[in-house]
Scaffold this active site. Structure first.
Site, mmCIF file in Angstrom:
data_model
loop_
_atom_site.group_PDB
_atom_site.id
_atom_site.type_symbol
_atom_site.label_atom_id
_atom_site.label_comp_id
_atom_site.label_asym_id
_atom_site.label_seq_id
_atom_site.Cartn_x
_atom_site.Cartn_y
_atom_site.Cartn_z
ATOM 1 N N LYS A 253 3.030 32.595 -6.864
ATOM 2 C CA LYS A 253 3.102 33.215 -5.547
ATOM 3 C C LYS A 253 4.186 34.288 -5.452
ATOM 4 O O LYS A 253 4.115 35.155 -4.610
ATOM 5 C CB LYS A 253 3.410 32.145 -4.501
ATOM 6 C CG LYS A 253 2.380 31.031 -4.401
ATOM 7 C CD LYS A 253 2.849 30.020 -3.375
ATOM 8 C CE LYS A 253 1.962 28.794 -3.358
ATOM 9 N NZ LYS A 253 2.535 27.776 -2.446
ATOM 10 N N HIS B 5 11.404 29.624 0.396
ATOM 11 C CA HIS B 5 11.104 30.831 1.184
ATOM 12 C C HIS B 5 11.833 30.848 2.520
ATOM 13 O O HIS B 5 11.762 31.846 3.236
ATOM 14 C CB HIS B 5 9.594 30.929 1.446
ATOM 15 C CG HIS B 5 8.805 31.329 0.248
ATOM 16 N ND1 HIS B 5 8.801 32.614 -0.244
ATOM 17 C CD2 HIS B 5 8.003 30.609 -0.574
ATOM 18 C CE1 HIS B 5 8.011 32.665 -1.305
ATOM 19 N NE2 HIS B 5 7.523 31.465 -1.530
ATOM 20 N N GLU C 77 8.749 24.467 -3.291
ATOM 21 C CA GLU C 77 8.606 25.907 -3.484
ATOM 22 C C GLU C 77 8.593 26.632 -2.143
ATOM 23 O O GLU C 77 9.159 27.714 -1.999
ATOM 24 C CB GLU C 77 7.326 26.209 -4.263
ATOM 25 C CG GLU C 77 7.190 27.677 -4.600
ATOM 26 C CD GLU C 77 6.149 27.934 -5.678
ATOM 27 O OE1 GLU C 77 5.673 26.970 -6.306
ATOM 28 O OE2 GLU C 77 5.826 29.114 -5.879
#
Lengths: 348, 348
Positions: free
Chosen positions: B142, B217, B213
């Site tokens: 990503k 962000h 993960e």
């Protein structure tokens, strides 16, 4: 990617707009165009502005696209007819042969001939193959039955080195591509519903080929009877529908192309829509709905929707050139044969 | 198309589900899978049911995906750990090398290792190239910055005969593909807005890698600090957000991948979404909106929308295998190099 030299067969509505849109696309250089009376070739690139300006109004009652059909209904512009009005063009009796003669300089050909007898485009493909053309052919056909005729010629096209993408316009092109992508969430597809809305800004006068072809989808008509209609008869049909014509269960190639791509059975696909010849607004929103079952047992519907402000012209010509570019990349690596747009998507 | 023999690196959530989904896909035969402790190989096809049943619960705190990282947090199942619980698997100290040793039998490899240091997947690709692997590598990354690292190795991958598709899951994979297709109506793209909703049915417990993960962000975290978090700390963060975490302006590879495909500038792409760890329902509908200008001067927004009932798992694994199939077709015609999903769509 290197520059792509492409040619356009037919300078009716679709052909002209493809030339226009290509000016805004990287990597695309139009080097040849023809209609039934003339051919323009320039290996360094056509002057699209001049060609479009000189031939404005060049819309025959069949969309200006029946090259070599011997008809006489292209609107005149100046002293010459059709593409010959451009200073870049020469009159010819054999426009397609003249383009084929340039085949070594051509990477891709957009066949903008939507309204002809069913075997016309397959036959054109055959002529390119017979001449030893190595490159891409793209059409914007809509009818299901043409695909089989192309398949019959697949071996010959492969041997020549041709990558043929059929039905690369709005429908089936853009919308079956969207269906193929929307299908990725699922392991089994239950239904694909394609519903289009077209408001023809430019009206019947400038879209005769398209309107005639659509009328052939009405219950009481077929290709042959629609082709036999006079302009007056078409206008009567349009008037009888108050200029808004709804179509259901159309014989659109979307079904066979989605089946070819392994996404669903042709019978799980329905295509319909509304054509409004009164005004610019789309009468309904163009939508693709793909209903399927996920690997974890849910049933859902993914949706692709085109903004009502995008015209039919924008949705035909962008995808046609987009698929053309994708096909050239395949052709250059030796990937030949006949493909539907959905087959160029991620596999299902 | 012939059968595709593929391998899966990593048998965490994504790897396991890819094996499961592949059973419902034509043409795909899984012949190898590994995690950090073991490798299962069968050239005639793995028994996916046995492997999944035997290793159920095989979800480490990093998603079970950090093969060779030497950690010890795979949940035990029976007497063995991870994939070794399957009767088809053997313990090994060198799982990736063991898969690479089978490379002549492998057409494609799905790298299901989402949560590692940035150069891990590029390095894995390099190891396949060094071994002379000719075939496809697909990842579901990503993060934007990995793409550049793959580009640095493109020449080496091409020489070996590798076709690498990066970011082929839900985002960027499915959604940038949809953006590329939606862009076809336009000659210029003004904005691409990607907004996702994920409701993790299986909760944090079964999606540790993904949750970790995603936390990276959040404004106060990055990859390194998120990796250093303990399970308890992650649970505290989740609790502090009442289990519903909103993300804005994420560093998602969607932006660089759309720029690579020539569709728009990376800065015209925004990615955000909402992750709900409380329940099965998606907290918001996953949507791609592409706003652009048509050749005839209109500005419009085409929209692609995923049904709320399609799970993240369905939307990652279907596209990953779909792109894998598309890449194999390219690979078999000699089309090598590094591609983003949007580059496999019709050209812009």
């Amino acid at each position: 990617m290197n520059d792509i030299n492409f040619a356009v067969l037919g300078t009716g509505g679709i052909g002209r707009r493809a030339l226009e849109v290509s000016a805004d696309k990287d990597e695309l250089t139009p080097i040849a165009a023809c209609d039934r009376h003339g051919v323009a070739v320039n290996h360094d690139g056509l002057d699209v502005d001049e060609l479009l300006a000189a031939t404005e109004g060049n819309i025959a009652s069949d969309g200006g696209t029946t090259v070599e059909s011997g008809g006489d209904d292209i609107k005149e512009h100046g002293d010459d007819k059709g593409v010959v009005a451009s200073t870049q063009a020469e009159p010819t009796e054999t426009p397609i042969e003249d383009i084929i003669a340039e085949h070594e300089a051509i990477d891709a050909v957009l066949i903008a001939l939507p309204n002809l007898e069913h075997d016309f485009i397959p036959t054109v493909a055959e002529r390119f193959a017979n001449a030893g053309y190595e490159g891409v052919l793209v059409d914007v056909l809509k009818r299901s039955r043409v695909i089989g005729m192309l398949d019959d010629r697949e071996e010959q096209l492969e041997e020549s080195g041709i990558t043929f993408v059929c039905g690369a316009g709005a429908t089936p092109g853009l919308l079956t591509g969207a269906a193929a992508l929307a299908a990725q969430s699922f392991i089994e597809i239950e239904e694909v519903e394609i519903w289009w809305g077209v408001g023809l800004k430019s009206g019947y006068e400038d879209n005769r080929g398209t309107v005639r072809e659509d009328i052939a989808h009405l219950p009481d008509y077929d290709i042959e009877s629609a082709r036999a209609l006079s302009d007056e008869e078409i206008e009567e049909i349009v008037d009888a529908h108050d200029s808004v014509i709804e179509f259901n269960d159309m014989e659109h190639a979307d079904d066979v192309l989605l089946e070819r791509a392994g996404i669903c059975d042709a019978e799980d696909v329905t295509v319909g829509g509304v054509l409004d010849l009164r005004n610019d607004e789309k009468p309904t929103t163009t939508t693709v709905k793909v209903t399927g079952r996920t690997f974890d047992g849910e049933v859902g519907t993914n949706t692709f929707e085109l903004d009502d402000d995008t015209s039919m012209e924008a949705n035909v010509n962008g995808p046609a050139l987009g698929y053309l570019k994708a096909a050239v990349r395949r052709n250059w690596t030796g990937d030949y044969g006949v493909y539907g747009p959905a087959e160029l998507m991620p596999g299902f």
